[in-house]
Write a protein that holds these residues in place. Sequence first.
Motif, PDB file in Angstrom:
ATOM      1  N   LYS A  50       0.895  -1.149   0.000  1.00 47.40           N
ATOM      2  CA  LYS A  50       0.000   0.000   0.000  1.00 47.40           C
ATOM      3  C   LYS A  50       0.936   1.202   0.000  1.00 47.40           C
ATOM      4  N   PHE A  51       0.782   2.067  -0.983  1.00 46.38           N
ATOM      5  CA  PHE A  51       1.665   3.208  -1.123  1.00 46.38           C
ATOM      6  C   PHE A  51       1.101   4.419  -0.383  1.00 46.38           C
ATOM      7  N   LYS A  52       1.996   5.287   0.032  1.00 47.53           N
ATOM      8  CA  LYS A  52       1.602   6.508   0.720  1.00 47.53           C
ATOM      9  C   LYS A  52       0.785   7.390  -0.225  1.00 47.53           C
ATOM     10  N   HIS A  81      -2.744  -4.441  -9.775  1.00 48.13           N
ATOM     11  CA  HIS A  81      -3.452  -3.547  -8.865  1.00 48.13           C
ATOM     12  C   HIS A  81      -4.786  -4.195  -8.538  1.00 48.13           C
ATOM     13  N   ASP A  82      -5.143  -4.195  -7.267  1.00 47.03           N
ATOM     14  CA  ASP A  82      -6.416  -4.792  -6.871  1.00 47.03           C
ATOM     15  C   ASP A  82      -7.561  -4.065  -7.563  1.00 47.03           C
ATOM     16  N   GLN A  91      -7.053  -5.948   3.291  1.00 45.96           N
ATOM     17  CA  GLN A  91      -6.412  -5.326   4.444  1.00 45.96           C
ATOM     18  C   GLN A  91      -5.608  -4.071   4.094  1.00 45.96           C
ATOM     19  N   GLY A  92      -6.093  -3.317   3.127  1.00 46.71           N
ATOM     20  CA  GLY A  92      -5.445  -2.062   2.759  1.00 46.71           C
ATOM     21  C   GLY A  92      -4.407  -2.169   1.659  1.00 46.71           C
ATOM     22  N   ILE A 130       3.495  -2.887   3.914  1.00 44.50           N
ATOM     23  CA  ILE A 130       4.096  -3.874   3.016  1.00 44.50           C
ATOM     24  C   ILE A 130       4.080  -5.258   3.648  1.00 44.50           C
ATOM     25  N   LEU A 131       3.958  -6.259   2.809  1.00 47.07           N
ATOM     26  CA  LEU A 131       4.097  -7.657   3.203  1.00 47.07           C
ATOM     27  C   LEU A 131       4.972  -8.314   2.146  1.00 47.07           C
TER      28      LEU A 131
END
Length: 144
Positions: A50-52, A81-82, A91-92, A130-131
């Motif tokens: 997830k980017f800022k 991209h989702d 989850q974001g 991030i994961l």
Amino acid sequence: MVAISDTDKSGGPLLRMGKLTTYALYIVPAHPGELSSAEMGDCNHLVLAKFKEGVVVEDLLKGMEKLASEMDTVKSFQWGHDTGSDEMLRQGFTHVILLTFRNAEDFSAFLGHPSHIEFSGTFAAAIEKILVFDYPTVVVKSPA
């Protein structure tokens, strides 16, 4: 068996990116020889991100495309991209990145390459969440 480590397979420290520390999750057979070499496939580096807010994600992805295309150790590079998962389920996380390598040695060479280390600083500065999941492919059914 699952092993979580804050060192790479050679015992060296994993990449530290500003406030982010990359931890590796290795999934290995519980008993040596449990999987044959025919069952083991490529080595994969999966990133959910997830980017800022305000980050131009397209510029980051172009940089990653350039990095992957210039390195012989990278077998393939994919991203997405989702487009419709329920917020609760994703989850974001908004983007997925998958780099595939022929083996763990190629992956290690990629991680230690100066171009990757330099790009990682730029990438880390853009990340809100991030994961990272590194795993060998276990081939169950080959593609047709």
